[in-house]
Design an enzyme around this catalytic site. Sequence first.
Site, short mmCIF file in Angstrom:
data_model
loop_
_atom_site.label_atom_id
_atom_site.label_comp_id
_atom_site.label_asym_id
_atom_site.label_seq_id
_atom_site.Cartn_x
_atom_site.Cartn_y
_atom_site.Cartn_z
N ARG A 92 -12.89 -8.22 -15.81
CA ARG A 92 -11.71 -9.09 -15.66
C ARG A 92 -10.50 -8.64 -16.49
O ARG A 92 -9.37 -8.84 -16.09
CB ARG A 92 -12.06 -10.53 -16.06
CG ARG A 92 -13.03 -11.19 -15.12
CD ARG A 92 -13.36 -12.61 -15.55
NE ARG A 92 -12.23 -13.50 -15.43
CZ ARG A 92 -12.23 -14.77 -15.84
NH1 ARG A 92 -13.30 -15.29 -16.39
NH2 ARG A 92 -11.16 -15.52 -15.69
N HIS A 114 0.97 -12.72 -9.54
CA HIS A 114 -0.40 -13.11 -9.91
C HIS A 114 -0.77 -12.67 -11.32
O HIS A 114 -0.13 -11.78 -11.89
CB HIS A 114 -1.37 -12.47 -8.91
CG HIS A 114 -1.03 -12.85 -7.50
ND1 HIS A 114 -1.63 -13.87 -6.84
CD2 HIS A 114 -0.08 -12.35 -6.65
CE1 HIS A 114 -1.08 -14.00 -5.63
NE2 HIS A 114 -0.14 -13.08 -5.49
N SER A 139 -4.40 -22.45 -8.00
CA SER A 139 -4.80 -22.40 -6.58
C SER A 139 -6.12 -23.16 -6.41
O SER A 139 -6.79 -23.51 -7.39
CB SER A 139 -4.98 -20.95 -6.13
OG SER A 139 -6.21 -20.46 -6.65
N HIS A 185 1.72 -17.63 -10.16
CA HIS A 185 1.63 -18.80 -9.28
C HIS A 185 0.94 -19.99 -9.97
O HIS A 185 0.17 -19.82 -10.91
CB HIS A 185 0.87 -18.43 -8.00
CG HIS A 185 -0.55 -18.04 -8.28
ND1 HIS A 185 -1.56 -18.95 -8.48
CD2 HIS A 185 -1.11 -16.82 -8.42
CE1 HIS A 185 -2.69 -18.33 -8.72
NE2 HIS A 185 -2.45 -17.02 -8.70
N ARG A 202 -0.02 -18.40 -2.23
CA ARG A 202 0.10 -19.12 -3.51
C ARG A 202 1.33 -18.68 -4.30
O ARG A 202 1.96 -19.48 -4.98
CB ARG A 202 -1.20 -19.02 -4.33
CG ARG A 202 -1.69 -17.61 -4.67
CD ARG A 202 -3.13 -17.70 -5.17
NE ARG A 202 -3.71 -16.46 -5.69
CZ ARG A 202 -4.34 -15.56 -4.95
NH1 ARG A 202 -4.45 -15.71 -3.64
NH2 ARG A 202 -4.88 -14.48 -5.52
N ASN A 258 -3.04 -10.72 -12.57
CA ASN A 258 -3.24 -9.31 -12.90
C ASN A 258 -2.12 -8.40 -12.42
O ASN A 258 -1.79 -7.43 -13.11
CB ASN A 258 -4.61 -8.85 -12.38
CG ASN A 258 -5.72 -9.57 -13.14
OD1 ASN A 258 -5.90 -9.36 -14.33
ND2 ASN A 258 -6.42 -10.47 -12.46
N GLU A 288 -2.41 -9.97 -5.95
CA GLU A 288 -3.41 -9.96 -7.02
C GLU A 288 -4.27 -8.71 -6.88
O GLU A 288 -4.37 -8.14 -5.77
CB GLU A 288 -4.26 -11.25 -6.91
CG GLU A 288 -5.34 -11.41 -7.98
CD GLU A 288 -4.80 -11.29 -9.40
OE1 GLU A 288 -4.36 -10.17 -9.78
OE2 GLU A 288 -4.85 -12.28 -10.15
O1 LIG Z 1 -9.67 -14.67 -9.54
C1 LIG Z 1 -8.63 -13.98 -9.64
O2 LIG Z 1 -8.08 -13.43 -8.69
C2 LIG Z 1 -8.00 -13.81 -11.00
C3 LIG Z 1 -6.83 -14.71 -11.20
O3 LIG Z 1 -7.11 -16.04 -10.96
O4 LIG Z 1 -8.99 -14.04 -11.95
P1 LIG Z 1 -8.96 -13.54 -13.44
O5 LIG Z 1 -9.03 -14.79 -14.27
O6 LIG Z 1 -10.19 -12.71 -13.58
O7 LIG Z 1 -7.74 -12.76 -13.69
#
Ligand SMILES: O=C(O)[C@@H](CO)OP(=O)(O)O
Length: 327
Positions: free
Chosen positions: A213, A256, A86, A83, A132, A258, A186
């Site tokens: 992360r 997303h 956000s 996406h 999103r 992840n 996500e």
């Molecule tokens: O905050 C989150 O949900 C994710 C994606 O924006 O963060 P990260 O950068 O840790 O993958």
Amino acid sequence: MATVVSHQAIGSIVSQRPFNFKASQFLKELPLNNPMKFRQKRFKIEATASQIPVFEPVLSPSKNITHESKKKSNEAALILIRHGESLWNEKNLFTGCVDVPLTEKGVAEAIEAGKRISNIPVDLIFTSSLIRAQMTAMLAMTQHRRKKVPIILHDESEKAQTWSHVFSEETRKQSIPVIAAWQLNERMYGELQGLNKEETAERYGKQQVHEWRRSYHIPPPKGESLEMCAERAVAYFEDNIEPELAFGNNVLIAAHGNSLRSIIMYLDKLTSQEVTSLELSTGLPLLYIYKDRKFMRRGSPVGPTEAGVYAYTKRLAQYRQKLDETL
Ligand SMILES: O=C(O)[C@@H](CO)OP(=O)(O)O
């Protein structure tokens, strides 16, 4: 567990059908006449008001391709889009399963993504259940040359299916079913959701936060590790999306950082070590060609004039030629 949305919804007209209505006739009227779709119970249509079941699902036992002769094609395009930015990406907050919309920049990114894929035919769209991802898919599709209308399917109840029925075959042909699945959401970020990423790194240490992360196995406090996220996202991909590709349908997935990292890990056969350095930009589409049950990564289409993309498969090349002739 959330119900799996069926494509059937777009063609379902259970209560209005005459009693002698046949399932085969019903199938013909589907936007995508795809026998693979009846593999699971997801197409279960309840008995009509008359209690006459108008459709029984055909249960196909495995992911193995059946109905080979009815396949549209041996190859298909798979487009993945994370996406656009956000409101919580902008604020640098852990977001996870919190449902926040796109920023203005995110809207622009989604539109730009749409321009890049505007010549690639899309038969089916999967998004997460989060706004999103859905905004991204919808905004991207506003740029598509074919101008088909993406329609979100609703099967949360029989009424929702029936009330969203489209009564024109012609109109159905000009639409693209959109299936929203929570499994593509996500990763659930647990107790980090809503916290500032920089402040969290200062508090717990950069290394610890990096592991939360980006590592495969280590979950953030009370949240999902990438491995846990993969268990539902990749399973959903294998069960619901891969059969569509195997059938020859071109698929767009808007999801997303992840959930897509876990899917790309599966597609590119990355190790748990390799996936730690995989980063996805917001709003950048990635193209794969699915052929002979293999995924070939083709990078990111660079724009509507990118001829190279269409050389990847005969079908895309033909489609492009047709588009140029007719539009
Ligand atoms: O905050 C989150 O949900 C994710 C994606 O924006 O963060 P990260 O950068 O840790 O993958």
